[in-house]
Design an enzyme around this catalytic site. Structure first.
Site, PDB file in Angstrom:
ATOM      1  N   ASP A  33       0.783  -1.238   0.000  1.00  0.00           N
ATOM      2  CA  ASP A  33       0.000   0.000   0.000  1.00  0.00           C
ATOM      3  C   ASP A  33       0.810   1.280   0.000  1.00  0.00           C
ATOM      4  O   ASP A  33       0.386   2.269  -0.590  1.00  0.00           O
ATOM      5  CB  ASP A  33      -0.937   0.030   1.215  1.00  0.00           C
ATOM      6  N   LYS A  55      -1.619   5.361  -2.297  1.00  0.00           N
ATOM      7  CA  LYS A  55      -1.251   6.698  -2.773  1.00  0.00           C
ATOM      8  C   LYS A  55       0.266   6.825  -2.768  1.00  0.00           C
ATOM      9  O   LYS A  55       0.933   6.494  -1.788  1.00  0.00           O
ATOM     10  CB  LYS A  55      -1.878   7.760  -1.867  1.00  0.00           C
TER      11      LYS A  55
END
Length: 318
Positions: A33, A55
């Site tokens: 992640d 992100k």
């Protein structure tokens, strides 16, 4: 082949489980992640492909449906996949959603538990989330205000339970959470600790109260601890440890024979008796928190389960 949903712990590679390291070393594909997981991903030095689906810089995180589909396709292709999830895959994480998707698609998977930040971050900051003289309940809450979270938190009930409250992914919602807890009956001076980047070199802790919150914009990830334990810092209270000298080590024969003295191997250095040292600190007045988190009150008066005096050596963070 299997998709392994692996809890990566709070961030330090040294806090991975042995099973997690074993799977990373044999992984063909790693899905993770955060760019901050790079040190953990590096353990998978034989992996052919790595996917960062969170992100990264200006690039937004993948939609969860796309992550689910990627895992299903990799599993169906017969790849050995490690899906790294921060903390524990099933605690305030979307690992549960990914497991549901894999199960619905008939893709084999397993789960490797990790150390959740809900307990790891406070511990690394010297805060015991449960200590019987102060708090015997622990409530873990996803503070995320993401509309996909299908939840209604009964904040009045949480306030009534009291004890220790840990809020994960709650930076943007902290002020609203504090207001709801006070409306539910928690005192405005209830201590709050914010722990930033737990287990990483730049870890730091800030203290406040429900009425005067610590800075919620600290470097992520941030774990919030609410309750009387948030004013404690057992690491500051602990005496410095020293490496035992070679002459302090118990003779091999004594270790082999299991000879013990007072629960310790004969000849073991006194500073190793950590449990006794902790019990010995449960005897006096805590250091006052300069922000007013202050003493522990009647809840903190106990030694070995008997009410016999205020708790000593439980220092507030400075």
């Amino acid at each position: 082949m299997t998709v392994h949903l692996v809890g990566a712990g709070p961030g330090d590679p040294g806090l991975l489980t042995c099973r997690a390291v074993e799977l990373l070393k044999s992984a063909e594909v790693v899905v993770y992640d955060r760019p901050s997981m790079a040190d953990i991903v590096a353990i998978a030095d034989s992996a052919e492909v790595v996917h960062c689906v969170g992100k990264a810089g200006s690039r937004p995180a993948w939609p969860q449906a796309d992550v689910n589909q990627l895992l299903v396709e990799l599993g169906r292709a017969g790849r050995e996949v490690v899906r790294l999830k921060a903390g524990d895959a099933f605690v305030v994480s979307r690992g549960g959603e990914e497991a549901v998707a894999l199960a619905a698609a008939g893709v084999p998977f397993d789960v490797v538990p990790g150390i959740s930040a809900a307990i790891a971050a406070p511990a690394l900051a010297g805060i015991p989330v449960m200590v019987r003289q102060v708090a015997t309940t622990l409530t873990v809450i996803a503070g995320n205000d993401d509309p996909e979270y299908h939840q209604h938190v009964d904040w009045d009930a949480v306030a009534r339970v009291g004890g220790t409250i840990v809020v994960l992914t709650g930076r943007s919602a902290l002020r609203d959470i504090a207001a709801k807890l006070m409306a539910g009956g928690l005192a405005a001076d209830t201590p709050v600790a914010a722990i930033s980047a737990a287990s990483r070199p730049h870890q730091r802790t800030e203290l406040g109260t429900l009425a005067k919150l610590p800075n919620p914009r600290m470097r992520p990830p941030v774990t919030f601890v609410i309750g009387e334990v948030a004013a404690l810092d057992l690491l500051a209270a602990a005496p410095p440890t020293t490496e035992p000298k070679a002459t302090d080590a118990p003779p091999a024969a004594q270790v082999a024979d299991g000879q013990e003295a007072g629960g310790q191997f004969a000849g073991a250095p006194e500073q190793d008796m950590g449990g006794q040292a902790v019990r010995g600190r449960l005897a006096g007045e805590p250091a006052a928190n300069e922000r007013g988190a202050g003493g522990l009150g009647e809840a903190g008066r106990a030694v070995d389960g008997q009410l016999s005096g205020p708790v000593e050596g439980f220092n507030a963070h400075s």
